[in-house]
Design an enzyme around this catalytic site. Structure first.
Site, PDB file in Angstrom:
ATOM      1  N   CYS A  97       2.389   3.158  -3.158  1.00 10.83           N
ATOM      2  CA  CYS A  97       1.638   4.167  -3.894  1.00 10.83           C
ATOM      3  C   CYS A  97       1.212   5.320  -2.999  1.00 10.83           C
ATOM      4  CB  CYS A  97       0.390   3.560  -4.525  1.00 10.83           C
ATOM      5  SG  CYS A  97       0.766   2.296  -5.732  1.00 10.83           S
ATOM      6  N   CYS A 119     -27.622  -6.103  15.160  1.00  8.26           N
ATOM      7  CA  CYS A 119     -28.923  -5.473  15.428  1.00  8.26           C
ATOM      8  C   CYS A 119     -30.030  -6.167  14.652  1.00  8.26           C
ATOM      9  CB  CYS A 119     -28.883  -3.978  15.096  1.00  8.26           C
ATOM     10  SG  CYS A 119     -27.989  -3.012  16.348  1.00  8.26           S
ATOM     11  N   ARG A 141     -21.701  -5.089  13.296  1.00  8.19           N
ATOM     12  CA  ARG A 141     -22.539  -4.474  14.340  1.00  8.19           C
ATOM     13  C   ARG A 141     -23.985  -4.350  13.859  1.00  8.19           C
ATOM     14  NH1 ARG A 141     -23.983  -3.899  19.503  1.00  8.19           N
ATOM     15  NH2 ARG A 141     -26.022  -4.274  18.554  1.00  8.19           N
ATOM     16  N   CYS A 160       0.863  -1.196   0.000  1.00 12.69           N
ATOM     17  CA  CYS A 160       0.000   0.000   0.000  1.00 12.69           C
ATOM     18  C   CYS A 160       0.890   1.234   0.000  1.00 12.69           C
ATOM     19  CB  CYS A 160      -0.900   0.047   1.229  1.00 12.69           C
ATOM     20  SG  CYS A 160      -1.721  -1.481   1.674  1.00 12.69           S
TER      21      CYS A 160
END
Lengths: 257, 108
Positions: free
Chosen positions: A75, A218, A214, A72
């Site tokens: 660049c 729910c 998460r 990563c």
């Protein structure tokens, strides 16, 4: 009576679509509903277990992978500059294919198209680590997503999902997070349901987890049909959540019960 | 499993003065009491032995087990007489070992 309320809700949905139901002055991060211990754990960078993932993400950031042989960092050079504020404006509409993407999807897009490496699985250690690392660079910066132009349709889709009733319990997200925040639900205090801490370390998970995880928790709680973690509806919902939390600081990696 | 850990010690300490060592280790600390989505028991896997040496001498050791939450976070005090290296080593029920180190400069 029921129809009256429904009509009102529909009207409210349309007329006030441009202002979040919870005004900026009342916005509260989820952490403020937690215990003193939990808040201390989040704010101490050493005690916060999520930092284990951030550190791992930093190593991955510098490690070349895939047939392009690039890291990563090859660049994006200095992460603290290149990534500052990025997490605060995600999800965004991807310019190339006009789809709405979250940070995880953005990172995976760089993996596959730039590094020529296989995509990382949702909730895998490496994807969580990279996402936590990237999000951490925006810590303290206010959420500020764009919902104009091409993002508008996704925003509408996310809002509609948010206010629609789901599952066997026939509840909408708003039933808990807008109409009942601050109240108890079993052992938990219902918060305003904001996304600013994610990926977050949840004690119940004993691990870091994404915002999608998460939300799925729910959905499971209200016994609704599960959305796959790469379902575009879920990303649209994430966009709506970021917009209704506009101005809250990024806390990733947060700590939650 | 790709483990990781974080260590925090002061970079400089005074001779003979206690200082705090903090370490957190990425580990699931599987209790052996849980089942997976298919109802199959998940094998117990906890870090059971943890030791910290200073220039080769053991200065702290702990036996952990299934009562400790995932990603154990340990804090303890050590005193040092000379500059040197703190080495941490641990092993889990699967026989996997992990280690970490930190260097200290002693003054005064």
């Amino acid at each position: 009576m029921r129809i009256g309320i429904l009509l009102l809700a529909l009207l409210a949905g349309n007329t006030f679509a441009q202002t979040p139901a919870i005004p900026a002055s009342e916005l509260r991060s989820g952490v403020s509903f937690g215990s003193a211990e939990l808040r201390a754990m989040q704010s101490d960078d050493f005690a916060n277990p999520g930092m284990l993932w951030v550190e791992r993400g930093q190593k991955l950031w510098q490690t070349p992978v895939g047939s392009a042989g690039r890291a990563c960092a090859s660049c994006h050079s200095d992460a603290s500059l290149a990534l500052k504020g990025v997490a605060a404006r995600y999800p965004v509409v991807n310019a190339s294919d006009r789809r709405v993407i979250d940070l995880e999807a953005r990172i995976n897009a760089c993996r596959t198209s730039q590094q020529k490496a296989p995509a990382l699985a949702a909730e895998s250690e490496d994807l969580l680590a990279l996402t936590a690392f990237v999000a951490h660079q925006s810590r303290g910066m206010p959420l500020a997503v764009s919902i104009s132009d091409s993002a508008r349709a996704f925003f509408d889709q996310g809002r509609d999902f948010y206010y629609a009733r789901h599952g066997q319990m026939d509840l909408s997200c708003a039933d808990c997070h807008e109409h009942n925040w601050g109240r108890k639900l079993l052992a938990e205090t219902i918060s305003q349901g904001h996304p600013n801490a994610y990926p977050a370390y949840r004690l119940e998970w004993q691990s870091l987890g994404s915002l999608a995880r998460r939300i799925r928790a729910c959905l499971f709680g209200i016994r609704a049909q599960m959305l796959a973690s790469d379902d575009p509806q879920l990303t649209a919902l994430e966009l709506f959540l970021a917009w209704r939390a506009d101005g809250l600081p990024v806390e990733a990696p947060g700590v939650r019960r | 499993m790709a483990a990781g850990s974080r260590v925090q010690v002061p970079t400089e300490v005074r001779r003979g003065e206690p200082f705090e060592v903090k370490i957190s280790v990425r580990h699931p600390m599987e209790t052996g009491f849980r089942v997976d989505d298919m109802g199959k028991p998940i094998a117990r896997n906890t870090i059971h032995e943890f030791i910290c040496r200073y220039n080769g001498t053991p200065v702290f050791a702990a036996n952990l087990g299934s009562g400790i939450a995932a990603n154990p976070y340990l804090r303890f005090f050590v005193t040092a007489l000379d500059s040197g290296e703190l080495k941490f080593e641990w092993v889990d029920d699967a026989g996997e070992r992990g280690d970490a180190a930190a260097t200290l400069r002693v003054t005064g």
